[in-house]
Design a protein around this motif. Structure first.
Motif, PDB file in Angstrom:
ATOM      1  N   PRO A   1      51.267  49.273  43.293  1.00 12.35           N
ATOM      2  CA  PRO A   1      51.128  50.080  42.265  1.00 12.35           C
ATOM      3  C   PRO A   1      50.416  49.175  40.888  1.00 12.35           C
ATOM      4  O   PRO A   1      50.713  48.109  41.098  1.00 12.35           O
ATOM      5  CB  PRO A   1      52.726  50.506  41.938  1.00 12.35           C
ATOM      6  CG  PRO A   1      53.197  48.926  42.573  1.00 12.35           C
ATOM      7  CD  PRO A   1      52.382  48.814  43.751  1.00 12.35           C
ATOM      8  N   GLY A   2      50.035  50.102  39.976  1.00  9.22           N
ATOM      9  CA  GLY A   2      49.627  49.244  38.663  1.00  9.22           C
ATOM     10  C   GLY A   2      48.445  48.649  38.593  1.00  9.22           C
ATOM     11  O   GLY A   2      47.743  48.670  39.904  1.00  9.22           O
ATOM     12  N   THR A   3      48.391  47.691  37.917  1.00 12.89           N
ATOM     13  CA  THR A   3      47.274  46.597  38.025  1.00 12.89           C
ATOM     14  C   THR A   3      47.383  45.526  39.318  1.00 12.89           C
ATOM     15  O   THR A   3      48.749  45.108  39.537  1.00 12.89           O
ATOM     16  CB  THR A   3      47.456  45.745  36.924  1.00 12.89           C
ATOM     17  OG1 THR A   3      47.237  46.517  35.623  1.00 12.89           O
ATOM     18  CG2 THR A   3      46.328  44.461  36.873  1.00 12.89           C
ATOM     19  N   VAL A   4      46.429  45.293  40.105  1.00 16.31           N
ATOM     20  CA  VAL A   4      46.302  44.308  41.307  1.00 16.31           C
ATOM     21  C   VAL A   4      45.791  43.126  41.115  1.00 16.31           C
ATOM     22  O   VAL A   4      44.497  43.035  40.460  1.00 16.31           O
ATOM     23  CB  VAL A   4      45.949  45.324  42.521  1.00 16.31           C
ATOM     24  CG1 VAL A   4      45.903  44.277  43.651  1.00 16.31           C
ATOM     25  CG2 VAL A   4      46.580  46.519  42.732  1.00 16.31           C
ATOM     26  N   VAL A   5      46.398  42.015  41.336  1.00 16.60           N
ATOM     27  CA  VAL A   5      45.602  40.677  41.214  1.00 16.60           C
ATOM     28  C   VAL A   5      45.260  40.309  42.762  1.00 16.60           C
ATOM     29  O   VAL A   5      46.239  40.292  43.383  1.00 16.60           O
ATOM     30  CB  VAL A   5      46.472  39.789  40.378  1.00 16.60           C
ATOM     31  CG1 VAL A   5      45.897  38.303  40.223  1.00 16.60           C
ATOM     32  CG2 VAL A   5      46.710  40.225  38.941  1.00 16.60           C
TER      33      VAL A   5
ATOM     34  N   ARG B   1      54.810  40.170  39.738  1.00 14.49           N
ATOM     35  CA  ARG B   1      54.851  39.318  38.570  1.00 14.49           C
ATOM     36  C   ARG B   1      54.270  39.912  37.260  1.00 14.49           C
ATOM     37  O   ARG B   1      53.188  40.536  37.357  1.00 14.49           O
ATOM     38  CB  ARG B   1      53.902  38.178  38.572  1.00 14.49           C
ATOM     39  CG  ARG B   1      54.161  36.929  39.741  1.00 14.49           C
ATOM     40  CD  ARG B   1      53.620  35.828  39.325  1.00 14.49           C
ATOM     41  NE  ARG B   1      53.533  34.703  40.206  1.00 14.49           N
ATOM     42  CZ  ARG B   1      53.054  33.624  40.231  1.00 14.49           C
ATOM     43  NH1 ARG B   1      52.117  33.166  39.235  1.00 14.49           N
ATOM     44  NH2 ARG B   1      53.231  32.729  41.407  1.00 14.49           N
ATOM     45  N   SER B   2      55.161  39.913  36.260  1.00 13.86           N
ATOM     46  CA  SER B   2      54.920  40.592  35.152  1.00 13.86           C
ATOM     47  C   SER B   2      54.404  41.925  35.367  1.00 13.86           C
ATOM     48  O   SER B   2      53.467  42.506  34.389  1.00 13.86           O
ATOM     49  CB  SER B   2      53.982  39.777  34.217  1.00 13.86           C
ATOM     50  OG  SER B   2      54.072  38.358  34.065  1.00 13.86           O
ATOM     51  N   GLY B   3      55.148  42.802  36.180  1.00 14.47           N
ATOM     52  CA  GLY B   3      54.530  44.293  36.200  1.00 14.47           C
ATOM     53  C   GLY B   3      53.362  44.321  37.179  1.00 14.47           C
ATOM     54  O   GLY B   3      52.787  45.477  37.036  1.00 14.47           O
ATOM     55  N   MET B   4      52.838  43.492  37.550  1.00 11.41           N
ATOM     56  CA  MET B   4      51.547  43.391  38.462  1.00 11.41           C
ATOM     57  C   MET B   4      51.845  43.044  39.914  1.00 11.41           C
ATOM     58  O   MET B   4      52.789  42.230  40.169  1.00 11.41           O
ATOM     59  CB  MET B   4      50.605  42.279  37.763  1.00 11.41           C
ATOM     60  CG  MET B   4      49.979  42.796  36.580  1.00 11.41           C
ATOM     61  SD  MET B   4      48.782  41.618  35.934  1.00 11.41           S
ATOM     62  CE  MET B   4      48.711  41.852  34.146  1.00 11.41           C
TER      63      MET B   4
ATOM     64  N   ALA C   1      45.815  35.220  35.348  1.00 15.68           N
ATOM     65  CA  ALA C   1      45.680  36.585  35.737  1.00 15.68           C
ATOM     66  C   ALA C   1      46.596  37.597  35.204  1.00 15.68           C
ATOM     67  O   ALA C   1      46.451  38.712  34.814  1.00 15.68           O
ATOM     68  CB  ALA C   1      45.231  36.713  37.033  1.00 15.68           C
ATOM     69  N   VAL C   2      47.968  37.081  35.322  1.00 12.87           N
ATOM     70  CA  VAL C   2      48.956  38.063  35.177  1.00 12.87           C
ATOM     71  C   VAL C   2      49.442  37.740  33.572  1.00 12.87           C
ATOM     72  O   VAL C   2      50.399  38.641  33.379  1.00 12.87           O
ATOM     73  CB  VAL C   2      50.249  37.601  35.979  1.00 12.87           C
ATOM     74  CG1 VAL C   2      49.976  37.969  37.390  1.00 12.87           C
ATOM     75  CG2 VAL C   2      50.777  36.318  35.837  1.00 12.87           C
TER      76      VAL C   2
END
Length: 132
Positions: free
Chosen positions: A66-70, A38-41, A129-130
């Motif tokens: 990849p990237g930010t992880v929620v 979602r939203s690149g996360m 969070a996203v």
């Protein structure tokens, strides 16, 4: 003097010491992980128990993203220090990790007692969070 003997009941090979059920992979039975983007996360939804036997699987799943992880802990019934350590390892690698743990979830107390929420951002919902 009274002496206590350990239980000497024979145990079948492959039997679980807690019950008479045959062993199954604990990580499959105790923790379910689902990933969505979602939203690149990467959003990792955890359901079940995060303990010494399942924390390595969680750590691996978080490291693969990849990237930010929620990490959504809303449906986690049990969280041990091993789970907290897995989360800290992700942060230690320079990755951004956001926790979704509403005050009503079971992981809330452990997060507060360990001080993890002072290190990692905590959100009440995945939508929060996203959000940018």
């Amino acid at each position: 003097m009274v002496r206590f003997r350990p239980e000497t009941r024979p145990c079948a090979e492959g039997a679980n010491l807690v019950s008479d059920e045959p062993r199954t992979p604990l990580t499959e039975r105790l923790l379910d992980l689902a990933v969505e983007y979602r939203s690149g996360m990467s959003v990792v939804h955890a359901t079940g128990e995060i303990d010494l036997s399942t924390a390595p699987r969680l750590a691996e799943a978080l490291a693969e993203q990849p990237g930010t992880v929620v990490l959504d802990l809303t449906r986690v019934a049990f969280l041990s220090a091993a789970g907290v350590q897995a989360m800290l390892e992700v942060r230690g690698r320079g990755r951004e990790l956001r926790l979704v743990a509403p005050r009503s979830c079971r992981a809330d107390r452990v997060l507060d007692l360990t001080g993890l929420t002072s290190i990692l951002p905590r959100y009440e919902s995945v939508c929060e969070a996203v959000a940018p």
